[in-house]
Scaffold this motif. Structure first.
Motif, short mmCIF file in Angstrom:
data_model
loop_
_atom_site.label_atom_id
_atom_site.label_comp_id
_atom_site.label_asym_id
_atom_site.label_seq_id
_atom_site.Cartn_x
_atom_site.Cartn_y
_atom_site.Cartn_z
N VAL A 178 23.69 -15.45 15.25
CA VAL A 178 24.45 -14.29 15.77
C VAL A 178 25.55 -14.72 16.72
O VAL A 178 26.17 -13.88 17.36
CB VAL A 178 23.53 -13.27 16.51
CG1 VAL A 178 22.81 -12.41 15.51
CG2 VAL A 178 22.57 -13.97 17.44
N GLY A 179 25.77 -16.02 16.84
CA GLY A 179 26.87 -16.48 17.68
C GLY A 179 26.62 -16.38 19.17
O GLY A 179 27.57 -16.35 19.95
N LEU A 180 25.36 -16.33 19.58
CA LEU A 180 25.08 -16.32 21.02
C LEU A 180 25.16 -17.74 21.57
O LEU A 180 25.41 -17.95 22.75
CB LEU A 180 23.68 -15.75 21.30
CG LEU A 180 23.52 -14.25 21.16
CD1 LEU A 180 22.07 -13.85 21.38
CD2 LEU A 180 24.41 -13.52 22.16
N ILE A 181 24.89 -18.71 20.69
CA ILE A 181 25.02 -20.12 21.07
C ILE A 181 25.92 -20.75 20.02
O ILE A 181 25.85 -20.40 18.84
CB ILE A 181 23.65 -20.83 21.08
CG1 ILE A 181 22.75 -20.22 22.16
CG2 ILE A 181 23.79 -22.33 21.29
CD1 ILE A 181 21.39 -20.87 22.27
N ARG A 182 26.79 -21.67 20.47
CA ARG A 182 27.68 -22.33 19.53
C ARG A 182 27.23 -23.76 19.32
O ARG A 182 26.94 -24.47 20.28
CB ARG A 182 29.10 -22.28 20.09
CG ARG A 182 30.14 -22.56 19.04
CD ARG A 182 31.51 -22.16 19.52
NE ARG A 182 31.66 -20.69 19.58
CZ ARG A 182 32.84 -20.11 19.65
NH1 ARG A 182 33.95 -20.82 19.70
NH2 ARG A 182 32.93 -18.80 19.68
N GLN A 183 27.19 -24.20 18.05
CA GLN A 183 26.73 -25.55 17.74
C GLN A 183 27.73 -26.59 18.22
O GLN A 183 28.92 -26.29 18.35
CB GLN A 183 26.48 -25.69 16.24
CG GLN A 183 27.71 -25.61 15.36
CD GLN A 183 28.08 -24.19 14.94
OE1 GLN A 183 27.71 -23.22 15.60
NE2 GLN A 183 28.83 -24.06 13.86
N ASP A 184 27.24 -27.82 18.44
CA ASP A 184 28.15 -28.91 18.79
C ASP A 184 28.85 -29.41 17.53
O ASP A 184 30.02 -29.76 17.54
CB ASP A 184 27.38 -30.06 19.44
CG ASP A 184 26.71 -29.63 20.73
OD1 ASP A 184 27.23 -28.71 21.38
OD2 ASP A 184 25.65 -30.19 21.08
N SER A 185 28.08 -29.48 16.44
CA SER A 185 28.70 -29.83 15.16
C SER A 185 27.89 -29.18 14.06
O SER A 185 26.79 -28.70 14.28
CB SER A 185 28.74 -31.35 15.00
OG SER A 185 27.43 -31.85 14.98
#
Ligand SMILES: Nc1ncnc2c1ncn2[C@@H]1O[C@H](COP(=O)(O)OP(=O)(O)O)[C@@H](O)[C@H]1O
Ligand SMILES: [Mg+2]
Lengths: 250, 261
Positions: free
Chosen positions: A48-55
């Motif tokens: 849901v885009g609450l956390i953004r991945q590093d890669s």
């Protein structure tokens, strides 16, 4: 469809997700298993885009979540119902207002008559008494709060449902009711769901597929049958801890 | 160079980087807030209830503090008076001290504690219990639901409470000064008018408004950036109050330098 490819995420020095690959097809119900603290909640929050991945890449409906513009993300989020592990109910609002906020369609949200009907229906679906609507979250038990959280997530008739341990802390009767609800939303409305759970029995009852997350990776995924037959040590360990000596005909 | 030598460059660098990061995140929050302003239908009713809660709820403490401040100013004026100063000067002194400094600054400091702490604690709790995340997953904007109503309520109510504090301080000063000096009502009002410029009233309200910006934006920022449970909420609450108070005192000095000639 939810697609997660090579997702890595670390907090400071701590690597939580270390290359997760995980695909959920439309209409599928997948149970995500794993010991506490392995990053199951973190993985759900990426969707849901609450956390953004590093890669790596997280796609929902073919759209890359991390690249969406504000309005697009908002639109996507209104098609996803998210059940938080600890409810995350708005404690300054009544249960009715909490669930009403789950109605993401603005026109419907403004239509008070529709809202009353819809909230009543969602309350009934999770086996809560109608008079719960007028209570505040602080007046409810943990299990009731959890079910209000589920009500809120389903109120907007989302296409996707992400449940973060929906049955932990519930009594067996209500656990079964929630499991059945997850199942019926999937079969009757075609909702695509991911259910993070510790409850292996529930997972086997509800899910089309299971996946096990340990040490930042999905170490095994497949149908319940394939899962039972798995020889991956982490899977065996996880299953044996829950089922003890009971043997299943796989 | 030995290891015991204290190198100031490293902590200084960290401090500057930390400050820049804060400023960056604060600007993002303000940008979010400005964007949130477009959703009037959402924030307007919430701002009204918030204004009622923080505004009306703060009246008693403001009356109490401003009342005492006015009275003490009057008593000290009486103490410092010597025979050859005309009595009407007491009226000028009390009114100007209250309107220019005591009213706005005491109101600011008290409301930093009352409103600032409340905002930071509420938003901080919502952050750590994932209520803010929940709002986002429902496709709703935390800015228009949580920040805009709080900030606007503060921006309206804090200057209004400053005016109430001014009036209260003047009245209590007026009453109290008659206990220590033979000042008549005529002397007092004459003195008040003698030095009075309409600008003084604006200045007081401008101060109240600037303090309101400080208190509301700072406390919402601290609340929003809360981390890690109950301890985190405590930390951001005290952080919000301390930062607001320091900023109020700095602004107080700055505004005096800039606007009073
Ligand atoms: N926002 C965050 N900041 C720092 N660490 C976090 C954050 N969220 C989660 N973690 C860490 O990531 C790990 C996985 O957390 P989580 O996904 O909640 O586990 P679980 O599988 O039990 O749901 C934990 O060790 C947790 O401390
Ligand atoms: Mg979790």
């Amino acid at each position: 469809m939810i697609e997660i490819h090579g997702v890595k995420k670390r907090f400071g020095q701590q690597v939580v997700l270390d290359g997760v690959d995980f695909v959920v097809q439309d209409g599928e119900t997948v149970a995500l298993l794993g010991p506490s603290g392995t990053g199951k909640s973190v993985l759900l929050k990426h969707i849901v885009g609450l956390i953004r991945q590093d890669s790596g890449v997280v796609k929902v409906d073919g759209k890359e979540v991390a690249r969406l513009k504000r309005e697009e993300l908002r639109a996507l989020r209104s098609t996803i119902g998210y059940v938080f592990q600890n409810g995350a109910l708005f404690d300054s609002m009544t249960v009715f207002e909490n669930i009403r906020l789950g109605i993401t369609d603005e026109a419907k949200y403004r239509d008070m008559e529709y809202c009353r009907e819809r909230v009543a229906k969602c309350i009934a679906l999770v086996n809560l008494a109608p008079e719960t609507a007028d209570k505040y979250p602080a007046q409810l038990s943990g299990g009731m709060r959890k079910r209000v959280g589920i009500s809120r997530a389903i109120a907007g008739s989302p296409k996707y449902l992400l449940y973060d341990e929906p049955t932990s802390g519930l009594d067996p009767v209500n656990s079964d009711i929630i499991d059945d609800l997850v199942k019926s939303l999937a079969t009757e409305l075609g909702v695509t769901s991911i259910m993070v759970t510790h409850d292996v029995r529930g997972a086997f009852r509800v899910a089309d597929r299971l996946a096990l997350l340990t040490s930042g990776r999905i170490v095994q995924q497949g149908t319940p049958k394939e899962f039972m037959a798995s020889t991956v040590p982490e899977v065996r360990e996880f299953l044996e801890r829950d089922f003890g000596n009971i043997t299943f005909a796989a | 160079m030995t290891a015991t030598t204290f190198d100031l460059r490293r902590p200084a660098g960290r401090f500057v980087l930390g400050a820049l990061a804060h400023i960056g995140r604060l600007s993002l929050l303000v940008a979010e807030m400005i964007r949130g302003l477009s959703e009037v239908r959402i924030w307007f009713p919430l701002a009204m209830t918030e204004a009622w809660k923080v505004g009306v709820g703060s009246i008693p403490i403001i009356l109490l503090v401003a009342g005492f401040a006015g009275a003490v100013t009057a008593l000290q004026t009486g103490y410092q008076f010597s025979g050859n100063i005309p009595y009407y000067v007491a009226g000028s002194l009390i009114v100007e001290s209250v309107v220019l400094e005591l009213g706005p600054v005491l109101t600011g400091l008290i409301l930093a504690g009352r409103i600032g702490a409340r905002y930071a604690a509420e938003l901080g709790t919502m952050r750590v219990t994932e209520q803010i995340d929940a709002l986002e997953t429902l496709g709703r904007s935390p800015a228009s639901h949580l920040i805009v109503p709080r900030v606007l309520a503060g921006l309206v109510m804090i200057p209004a409470l400053t005016v109430i504090a001014n009036v209260t301080g003047i009245i209590s000063g007026w009453v109290a000064v008659q206990a220590v000096l033979p000042v008549t009502d005529y002397d007092f009002t004459y003195g008040a008018r003698f030095f009075w410029r309409p600008f003084d009233a604006y200045y007081s309200v401008i101060k109240g408004f600037s303090f309101a910006v400080c208190i509301t934006v700072t406390s919402c920022y601290f609340g929003f950036s809360t981390e890690q449970g109950a301890e985190g909420v405590g930390k951001s609450t005290t952080g919000a109050v301390v930062a607001s108070c320091v900023m109020i005192l700095l602004l107080d000095t700055l505004l005096a330098k800039l606007l009073l000639h």
